[in-house]
Design a protein around this motif. Structure first.
Motif, PDB file in Angstrom:
ATOM      1  N   SER A 531       0.854  -1.178   0.244  1.00 23.93           N
ATOM      2  CA  SER A 531      -0.053   0.156   0.053  1.00 23.93           C
ATOM      3  C   SER A 531       0.891   1.180   0.093  1.00 23.93           C
ATOM      4  CB  SER A 531      -0.989   0.219   1.266  1.00 23.93           C
ATOM      5  OG  SER A 531      -0.205  -0.043   2.407  1.00 23.93           O
ATOM      6  N   LYS A 533       0.997   4.926   2.059  1.00 23.16           N
ATOM      7  CA  LYS A 533       0.327   5.363   3.196  1.00 23.16           C
ATOM      8  C   LYS A 533       0.659   6.741   3.379  1.00 23.16           C
ATOM      9  CE  LYS A 533      -0.069   2.633   6.898  1.00 23.16           C
ATOM     10  NZ  LYS A 533       0.121   2.054   7.973  1.00 23.16           N
ATOM     11  N   THR A 535       0.734   9.610   6.281  1.00 23.72           N
ATOM     12  CA  THR A 535       0.221  10.043   7.619  1.00 23.72           C
ATOM     13  C   THR A 535       0.496  11.545   8.090  1.00 23.72           C
ATOM     14  OG1 THR A 535       1.152   7.761   8.186  1.00 23.72           O
ATOM     15  CG2 THR A 535       0.766   9.363  10.197  1.00 23.72           C
ATOM     16  N   THR A 581      -4.591   8.967   8.900  1.00 25.45           N
ATOM     17  CA  THR A 581      -3.751   8.180   8.142  1.00 25.45           C
ATOM     18  C   THR A 581      -4.733   7.872   6.878  1.00 25.45           C
ATOM     19  OG1 THR A 581      -2.686   7.158   9.848  1.00 25.45           O
ATOM     20  CG2 THR A 581      -2.795   5.977   7.865  1.00 25.45           C
ATOM     21  N   THR A 583      -4.560   5.228   3.585  1.00 27.21           N
ATOM     22  CA  THR A 583      -4.073   4.044   3.008  1.00 27.21           C
ATOM     23  C   THR A 583      -4.710   3.375   1.761  1.00 27.21           C
ATOM     24  OG1 THR A 583      -3.662   3.343   5.276  1.00 27.21           O
ATOM     25  CG2 THR A 583      -3.384   1.531   3.777  1.00 27.21           C
TER      26      THR A 583
END
Length: 594
Positions: A531, A533, A535, A581, A583
C-alpha cells in the motif's frame, strides 16, 4: 513486627457450569437426601427414646418382680428354717444340757447337712455362747463368724445376715430362735452357700432379656455376686440408691435398676447395656439407610427422566436460537407437545418466520440502499471529477487568457510611459506607475488563484512535489511549522489517485489551521509492497472521535478516500493531538480509482 493475615479463598461448587439437565436431578437428589436424612434421624431419635423408656420401665418392673420373688422365697426359707430350729431334741439339750440329749441334738444338726447349701450349723444358748457346732469336712473350721448378727435382736421369724466371701464363694448366715413355748431357750445359726449354677444364671438372664446381668449385694455394697461367684462392684452404680439409673459400665452406656430384697440385708441389681436395648432401633436405622438409598436412587432416576423430558425441547429451542443468532433463519423447532414447552416452540417458530420475512425485507432494503449508495458514490465521484476538470479548465484559462490580458495591459502602460513627451505631468506619471504596480499584483493574484485551483506542480512534477509545495505555502500563510517527509523521490500513480491524495492532504491542513490550535504538523508518505500510506500528525488540542459530531469536512475526506479505493482512519484524544492516515492498496495506484 506486624503479621500479615493470609486470605484463603474457598472454591464453590461449580454449579453454574452444569446444564439444566444435570442441575435438576442433582437438586432433586439433594432434596431427597435432606428429607430422608431429617426423617431418618428424627424417626431414629423417637424410636431410640421410646425403646430406652420402655427398657427403663421394663427394668423397673423386672427388678420389682425379682425382688418380690426373692423376698417370698426367703420368707418361705425362714419358715422352714424355723421349724428345723425348734425340733424337740435341740430344745431338750438347750434346756437340760445333759449328755444324753447331746447325741440326739448332734444327729439333728448333722441331718441338716443333707442340703448341699448348708455349710455349718451352730447351736447357741440364751447368752449366745456356742454349745454345739457342726461343719462340713471340706471347709474345716475356716468359716468366719458374724458377731454383728449375734448382737442384734432376733425376731421370732428369724433373720438372714449379710453376704460373705470365702474361697471364691458367697455365703450368708441364717439365725433362728429356739423356743419352748414363748420362752427363748437358745439360737440356731446356719451358714449357707449362695448356690446357683451358671446354667441357671444364663436361663435367668435369657428370661430377663438378651444382655441382662443380675447382681446380688449387701445393702452397704461390701460384697457383690452374680449368684455364682464374687464379682467387682459395677462401675458407676455401686454407690447408687434404689431405683433406675443411667451409668457407664466401662463398656458403654448402660441402665441399671436396684431394689432391696425383703427379709434380707441384700439388694438386687439388674443391668442392661443400651446397645442391647437399641438393637431393634439400630436395625430400624439400617433399614432406613437402605430404604433411603433406594428411594434416592429411584428419585434421582425419575428426576433424570423428568429433566430429560423437560430439557430436550429446551435443547432443540437452544439449538434453533443459536442457528438463528448465526444467521440461519430457516431453523425451526419440532412441536411434539401440547404443554407450555409446545406453546413456546410454536411461538418460537412464529417468531422465526417473522424474523425470516423481516430479514428478507431488510436484505432487499440493504441491497437497494447499497445500490443507491453506490450510485450516489459514483455520482459524487463523477461530480468530483467534473469539479476537478472544471478547476483545471478554469485554472488554465485564468493562467493563460487572463494572465496574457494582464501582461498586455502592463506592457501597454510601460509603452505609454515611454512615448510620453517631456516634460511629463507628475500626476499622470504617478497614475501610470500605480497602474503598472496594480497590474503586477493582479498577475500575481491570478497565478496564485490558478495554483490553488489546480497546482501545476501536480501535473508537471507529480504528487510528492505538489505536497512539498503545499506544505511550504501552508507554513508561510498560517505560521504553523509543517514538516513533510517522503521515502521516495518520485511515484507513478494514476492522476485521479494523485488528485485525491492531494485534496485530502489539503483539507487536513485546512482543518488543522481552523480547529486544532497546533504549533507543528508532521506528514510522511510511505510506499510498501502492499500500500501507499500518507500520515498527518499534529500536536493540537485533539478531540474524541466517538463523541465528535461528524462534520462535512471529515465526511468529505472519508468519501474521497473511498472513491480512490483507499481508507481513511482518524486517531485522536483530547489534549494529545490528532493523526490522520490514508491507506491506498498498491493494486489501486496505477488504476483509475473508483
Amino acid at each position: 513486627m506486624t503479621t500479615k493475615k493470609r486470605k484463603y479463598k474457598f472454591s464453590r461448587i461449580p454449579v453454574r457450569g452444569l446444564s439444566l439437565q444435570q442441575r435438576l436431578p442433582l437438586l432433586i437428589c439433594i432434596l431427597l437426601l435432606c428429607i430422608i436424612l431429617v426423617f431418618s434421624i428424627s424417626s431414629y431419635i423417637t424410636v431410640r427414646r421410646s425403646y430406652l423408656q420402655a427398657g427403663r420401665e421394663r427394668l423397673s418392673s423386672l427388678s420389682m418382680q425379682l425382688s418380690s420373688l426373692f423376698g417370698q422365697t426367703f420368707q418361705n426359707f425362714l419358715q422352714t428354717a424355723r421349724q428345723a430350729a425348734n425340733q424337740e431334741e435341740l430344745r431338750a439339750y438347750l434346756i437340760t444340757g445333759k449328755a444324753g440329749y447331746r447325741e440326739a441334738a448332734i444327729r439333728k444338726l448333722e441331718a441338716l447337712r443333707t442340703d448341699s447349701a448348708n455349710i455349718s450349723a451352730t447351736l447357741y444358748d440364751t447368752h449366745k455362747r456356742p454349745v454345739l457346732h457342726i461343719v462340713r469336712d471340706s471347709l474345716g473350721e475356716k468359716m468366719p463368724g458374724d458377731p454383728g448378727l449375734l448382737e442384734t435382736a432376733v425376731p421370732d421369724a428369724g433373720v438372714i445376715g449379710k453376704l460373705h466371701q470365702q474361697h471364691n464363694r458367697i455365703y450368708f448366715p441364717v439365725l433362728h430362735k429356739v423356743k419352748e413355748g414363748r420362752e427363748t431357750v437358745g439360737y440356731l445359726l446356719r451358714w449357707r452357700k449362695l448356690s446357683t449354677t451358671q446354667e441357671g444364671v444364663q436361663q435367668l438372664s435369657q428370661l430377663l432379656g438378651s444382655g441382662a446381668i443380675l447382681y446380688v449385694a449387701n445393702l452397704d455394697g461390701s460384697v457383690w455376686s452374680d449368684l455364682v461367684s464374687p464379682v467387682d462392684a459395677p462401675r458407676g452404680l455401686a454407690d447408687r440408691s434404689t431405683g433406675v439409673h443411667d451409668f457407664e459400665n466401662g463398656k458403654g452406656p448402660a441402665i441399671g435398676a436396684i431394689r432391696t430384697i425383703q427379709h434380707t440385708p441384700w439388694m438386687i441389681m439388674i443391668e442392661f447395656t443400651q446397645a442391647s436395648l437399641l438393637t431393634a432401633p439400630n436395625r430400624f436405622m439400617n433399614w432406613l439407610i437402605v430404604a433411603g438409598m433406594l428411594f434416592t436412587a429411584i428419585g434421582s432416576f425419575l428426576a433424570w427422566l423428568l429433566s430429560r423430558n423437560l430439557t430436550r425441547p429446551l435443547k432443540d429451542l437452544t439449538a434453533a436460537s443459536s442457528a438463528l443468532a448465526d444467521g440461519d433463519y430457516t431453523a425451526i423447532v419440532p412441536v411434539e407437545r401440547r404443554d407450555e414447552m409446545g406453546k413456546l416452540a410454536r411461538a418460537f417458530n412464529a417468531m422465526s418466520g417473522k424474523i425470516r420475512e423481516a430479514h428478507a425485507d431488510l436484505e432487499k432494503q440493504v441491497q437497494e440502499t447499497g445500490l443507491m449508495n453506490d450510485q450516489l458514490r459514483e455520482l459524487s465521484a463523477h461530480l468530483q471529477n467534473i469539479r476537478e476538470e472544471e478547476r483545471i479548465h478554469i485554472a488554465r484559462e485564468m493562467h493563460d487568457e487572463l494572465g496574457q490580458l494582464l501582461t498586455g495591459f502592463k506592457m501597454d502602460v510601460i509603452s505609454v510611459k515611454r512615448k510620453m513627451g517631456q516634460p511629463v505631468d507628475p500626476k499622470i506619471l504617478t497614475r501610470l506607475d500605480t497602474m503598472e504596480a496594480t497590474s503586477d499584483e493582479a498577475i500575481k493574484f491570478v497565478r496564485k488563484l490558478s495554483a490553488e485551483l489546480r497546482p501545476s506542480l501536480l501535473d508537471d512534477l507529480g504528487l510528492i512535489a505538489a505536497l512539498e509545495w503545499h506544505s511550504q505555502e501552508f507554513e508561510r500563510r498560517y505560521s504553523i511549522r509543517t514538516i513533510f517527509q517522503s521515502e521516495m523521490q518520485e511515484i507513478a500513480i494514476a492522476p485521479l489517485i494523485g488528485t485525491g491524495v492531494f485534496r485530502i492532504f489539503q483539507e487536513s491542513l485546512t482543518n488543522i489551521a481552523r480547529h486544532a490550535g497546533a504549533h507543528q504538523i508532521k506528514a510522511t508518505l510511505k510506499l510498501s509492497n502492499s500500500s501507499l500510506k500518507l500520515t498527518i500528525t499534529d500536536d493540537g488540542e485533539g478531540f474524541d472521535p466517538d463523541g465528535q459530531r461528524k462534520t462535512l469536512g471529515l465526511l468529505g475526506m472519508k468519501e474521497r478516500a473511498i472513491m480512490i479505493g483507499g481508507e481513511l482512519d482518524i486517531y485522536s484524544s483530547p489534549g494529545r493531538g490528532t493523526t490522520i492516515t490514508v491507506t491506498i492498496p498498491s493494486t489501486q495506484l496505477t488504476g483509475s480509482g473508483r
